[in-house]
Write a protein that holds these residues in place. Sequence first.
Motif, PDB file in Angstrom:
ATOM      1  N   ARG A  94       0.674  -1.122   0.072  1.00 19.08           N
ATOM      2  CA  ARG A  94      -0.174  -0.165   0.097  1.00 19.08           C
ATOM      3  C   ARG A  94       1.035   1.352   0.032  1.00 19.08           C
ATOM      4  O   ARG A  94       1.895   1.394   0.974  1.00 19.08           O
ATOM      5  N   LYS A 134       0.002  10.255  -5.633  1.00 15.66           N
ATOM      6  CA  LYS A 134      -0.847  11.300  -6.083  1.00 15.66           C
ATOM      7  C   LYS A 134      -0.201  12.555  -6.234  1.00 15.66           C
ATOM      8  O   LYS A 134       0.659  13.006  -5.358  1.00 15.66           O
ATOM      9  N   ASP A 166      -2.258  -2.645  -4.082  1.00 14.85           N
ATOM     10  CA  ASP A 166      -3.213  -2.111  -3.155  1.00 14.85           C
ATOM     11  C   ASP A 166      -3.332  -0.698  -3.356  1.00 14.85           C
ATOM     12  O   ASP A 166      -2.905  -0.092  -4.118  1.00 14.85           O
ATOM     13  N   THR A 209     -10.619  -8.515  -8.176  1.00 14.74           N
ATOM     14  CA  THR A 209     -11.344  -8.400  -6.862  1.00 14.74           C
ATOM     15  C   THR A 209     -12.748  -7.782  -6.838  1.00 14.74           C
ATOM     16  O   THR A 209     -13.555  -8.265  -6.088  1.00 14.74           O
ATOM     17  N   SER A 238     -13.513   4.529  -6.066  1.00 15.74           N
ATOM     18  CA  SER A 238     -13.502   4.628  -7.378  1.00 15.74           C
ATOM     19  C   SER A 238     -12.149   4.367  -7.730  1.00 15.74           C
ATOM     20  O   SER A 238     -11.667   4.713  -8.983  1.00 15.74           O
ATOM     21  N   ASN A 240      -9.479   0.565  -8.267  1.00 13.27           N
ATOM     22  CA  ASN A 240      -9.419  -0.666  -8.889  1.00 13.27           C
ATOM     23  C   ASN A 240     -10.749  -1.501  -8.300  1.00 13.27           C
ATOM     24  O   ASN A 240     -11.370  -2.226  -9.251  1.00 13.27           O
ATOM     25  N   VAL A 241     -10.958  -1.718  -6.921  1.00 13.18           N
ATOM     26  CA  VAL A 241     -11.833  -2.582  -6.616  1.00 13.18           C
ATOM     27  C   VAL A 241     -13.214  -2.002  -7.037  1.00 13.18           C
ATOM     28  O   VAL A 241     -13.988  -2.664  -7.561  1.00 13.18           O
ATOM     29  N   SER A 262     -11.337  10.346  -2.383  1.00 11.67           N
ATOM     30  CA  SER A 262     -11.299  11.128  -0.948  1.00 11.67           C
ATOM     31  C   SER A 262     -11.797  12.594  -0.975  1.00 11.67           C
ATOM     32  O   SER A 262     -11.954  12.960   0.332  1.00 11.67           O
ATOM     33  N   ARG A 287     -10.100  13.646 -10.787  1.00 11.81           N
ATOM     34  CA  ARG A 287     -11.263  13.634  -9.488  1.00 11.81           C
ATOM     35  C   ARG A 287     -12.526  13.437 -10.099  1.00 11.81           C
ATOM     36  O   ARG A 287     -12.937  13.755 -11.236  1.00 11.81           O
ATOM     37  N   ASN A 348     -10.780  -3.550   2.707  1.00  5.95           N
ATOM     38  CA  ASN A 348     -10.292  -4.374   3.771  1.00  5.95           C
ATOM     39  C   ASN A 348     -10.722  -3.653   5.129  1.00  5.95           C
ATOM     40  O   ASN A 348     -10.600  -2.617   5.317  1.00  5.95           O
TER      41      ASN A 348
HETATM   42  P1  NDP Z   1      -7.237   2.286  -5.433  1.00  2.26           P
HETATM   43  O1  NDP Z   1      -5.907   3.116  -4.802  1.00  2.26           O
HETATM   44  O2  NDP Z   1      -7.092   1.673  -6.626  1.00  2.26           O
HETATM   45  O3  NDP Z   1      -8.502   2.979  -4.762  1.00  2.26           O
HETATM   46  C1  NDP Z   1      -8.713   3.472  -3.770  1.00  2.26           C
HETATM   47  C2  NDP Z   1     -10.182   4.255  -3.579  1.00  2.26           C
HETATM   48  O4  NDP Z   1     -10.521   4.522  -2.440  1.00  2.26           O
HETATM   49  C3  NDP Z   1      -9.893   5.496  -4.173  1.00  2.26           C
HETATM   50  O5  NDP Z   1     -11.072   5.921  -4.816  1.00  2.26           O
HETATM   51  C4  NDP Z   1      -9.513   6.539  -3.145  1.00  2.26           C
HETATM   52  O6  NDP Z   1      -9.801   8.025  -3.501  1.00  2.26           O
HETATM   53  C5  NDP Z   1     -10.468   5.894  -2.217  1.00  2.26           C
HETATM   54  N1  NDP Z   1      -9.685   6.227  -0.772  1.00  2.26           N
HETATM   55  C6  NDP Z   1      -8.430   5.578  -0.492  1.00  2.26           C
HETATM   56  N2  NDP Z   1      -8.035   6.081   0.940  1.00  2.26           N
HETATM   57  C7  NDP Z   1      -9.138   6.861   1.253  1.00  2.26           C
HETATM   58  C8  NDP Z   1      -9.368   7.603   2.542  1.00  2.26           C
HETATM   59  N3  NDP Z   1      -8.597   7.542   3.439  1.00  2.26           N
HETATM   60  N4  NDP Z   1     -10.571   8.186   2.440  1.00  2.26           N
HETATM   61  C9  NDP Z   1     -11.524   8.291   1.271  1.00  2.26           C
HETATM   62  N5  NDP Z   1     -11.213   7.628   0.198  1.00  2.26           N
HETATM   63  C10 NDP Z   1     -10.025   6.996   0.158  1.00  2.26           C
HETATM   64  O7  NDP Z   1      -7.049   0.960  -4.264  1.00  2.26           O
HETATM   65  P2  NDP Z   1      -7.936  -0.324  -4.541  1.00  2.26           P
HETATM   66  O8  NDP Z   1      -9.017  -0.276  -5.162  1.00  2.26           O
HETATM   67  O9  NDP Z   1      -6.921  -1.466  -4.986  1.00  2.26           O
HETATM   68  O10 NDP Z   1      -8.331  -0.871  -2.648  1.00  2.26           O
HETATM   69  C11 NDP Z   1      -9.455  -0.385  -2.279  1.00  2.26           C
HETATM   70  C12 NDP Z   1      -9.537  -1.345  -1.086  1.00  2.26           C
HETATM   71  O11 NDP Z   1      -9.582  -2.438  -1.364  1.00  2.26           O
HETATM   72  C13 NDP Z   1      -8.396  -1.158  -0.068  1.00  2.26           C
HETATM   73  O12 NDP Z   1      -8.937  -1.537   1.146  1.00  2.26           O
HETATM   74  C14 NDP Z   1      -7.528  -2.324  -0.327  1.00  2.26           C
HETATM   75  O13 NDP Z   1      -6.701  -2.948   0.707  1.00  2.26           O
HETATM   76  C15 NDP Z   1      -9.002  -3.305  -0.620  1.00  2.26           C
HETATM   77  N6  NDP Z   1      -8.372  -4.453  -1.739  1.00  2.26           N
HETATM   78  C16 NDP Z   1      -7.808  -4.441  -2.664  1.00  2.26           C
HETATM   79  C17 NDP Z   1      -7.488  -5.303  -3.542  1.00  2.26           C
HETATM   80  C18 NDP Z   1      -6.872  -5.408  -4.953  1.00  2.26           C
HETATM   81  O14 NDP Z   1      -6.703  -6.166  -5.687  1.00  2.26           O
HETATM   82  N7  NDP Z   1      -6.585  -3.916  -5.543  1.00  2.26           N
HETATM   83  C19 NDP Z   1      -7.777  -6.851  -3.109  1.00  2.26           C
HETATM   84  C20 NDP Z   1      -8.112  -6.817  -2.099  1.00  2.26           C
HETATM   85  C21 NDP Z   1      -8.570  -5.674  -1.011  1.00  2.26           C
HETATM   86  P3  NDP Z   1      -8.505   8.715  -3.768  1.00  2.26           P
HETATM   87  O15 NDP Z   1      -8.196   8.527  -5.165  1.00  2.26           O
HETATM   88  O16 NDP Z   1      -9.141  10.258  -3.803  1.00  2.26           O
HETATM   89  O17 NDP Z   1      -7.538   8.377  -3.069  1.00  2.26           O
END
Ligand code: NDP
Length: 448
Positions: A94, A134, A166, A209, A238, A240-241, A262, A287, A348
């Motif tokens: 991460r 970022k 991640d 995922t 918004s 990967n997941v 975020s 965004r 998670n």
């Molecule tokens: P990304 O970085 O692709 O996307 C994360 C998303 O969540 C973005 O839209 C981001 O917004 C938002 N976000 C992240 N942190 C915050 C925060 N503190 N407050 C509000 N919004 C937030 O990550 P993933 O999609 O890969 O992962 C998302 C979740 O899924 C995590 O918990 C990860 O551990 C879990 N996961 C992911 C897997 C994978 O294969 N990718 C597998 C299993 C679990 P912004 O862009 O503005 O930061």
Amino acid sequence: MSYVDEIYDRVVEQNPAQPEFHQAVKEVLESLRVVIEKNEEEFKRDALLERLTTPERQLLFRVPWVDDKGQVQVNNAYRVQFNSAIGPYKGGLRLHPSVNLGIIKFLGFEQVFKNSLTGLPIGGGKGGSDFDPKGKSDREVMAFCQSFMSELFKYIGADTDVPAGDIGTGAREIGFMYGQYKRLTGLYEGVLTGKGLSYGGSLARTEATGYGLLYMTEEMLKCNGVDIKGKTVAVSGSGNVAIYAIEKAIQLGAKPVTCSDSTGWVYDPEGIDVALLKEVKEVNRARLTEYAAKRKSAEYHDKAKEKNNQWIIKVDIALPCATQNELNLDDAKALVSNGVIAVCEGANMPTTLEATQYFQKNKVYFVPGKAANAGGVATSALEMSQNSERLSWTFEEVDSKLKNIMVNIFHNLDDAAKKYGMEGDYVAGANIAGFLKVADAMKAQGIV
Ligand code: NDP
């Protein structure tokens, strides 16, 4: 005091100021109480819970790199190799400013059970750094990734520890890290997953995922006599997941109406336009304001100006797919009062303990992330198999294996919950089913 309570106190005392790690351990231990208490003396003699809650190895290192102005920057980085009882450590990296040792430990601990649930031979680990990709140029991201890997490469390998993506670590970052690993070791091996298709990546890993989350949601609803078709869905995130959860939900005939990042969230009553969302997030790295500007039916809500989030929207299904503790008790109350049927975690631990308990008390079907988002790591393990075989499977082959894995995970946790008299408690089912296999392997391998 029971052995379970003793261990929780020990974890809190020995790991101060790591609230997310305490939270993850508490949830698991509460579910395991019924299993442990049946055989408490033996578990205690073997110190099984002490070993389960203490990582096998924790690496902390600094990552110096030079930014575009010529200034040297230094980030903190971590790799926690939590448990290798059933296979090489496996878990993502991460990259986010909120990353600290406690967050990585909570993620690594969850990963142990998740990986066990997949039925595949992978142990649990997690890593990352407080570096924020970022707003950085590609050259800065490369400089960070190369420096990060220059230390990490000493501790990982295709048969020892296989990191993946991640939050903040996507195809670009994995590519830079893989290049540096290969340069330092001379090895072209499956040491990272989430690789690009031109250099050993697996088809369907990007989608895995999000797609897996929907395969599990569909199966869980079906087993409870509910058809996912026609249901409205609130998604958060918004990344990967979230993107691929939205895509699969649409393919299954459901209607996702929200997503977030975020800084804000979008409500699109006509249903999220996934092609536009991909353009905004995957291509332009922009965004959600850009999504709202290009889509007439979408309302944009700025998080800095409004207290509410997407959980106030009336939906049948909620899929939190952003980050830990993003859905709290107030959000759970809003969802329940709007008649939500199911909550399945794509991220998670996105739901706080109080919110989880509130859903369960109100008979909302609740599937925890360690089961519902296991499709990502399961497909990573399929990528490892393809790398070992030096073969590439088709998208359909990988996708159908993914679907089978998700359906099997659901039945395993459903059966475990029933066996221990907690029918419908999928949190307990997931923790117990994940634990039994790891505990069995730990016992068989002696005191190590
Ligand atoms: P990304 O970085 O692709 O996307 C994360 C998303 O969540 C973005 O839209 C981001 O917004 C938002 N976000 C992240 N942190 C915050 C925060 N503190 N407050 C509000 N919004 C937030 O990550 P993933 O999609 O890969 O992962 C998302 C979740 O899924 C995590 O918990 C990860 O551990 C879990 N996961 C992911 C897997 C994978 O294969 N990718 C597998 C299993 C679990 P912004 O862009 O503005 O930061």
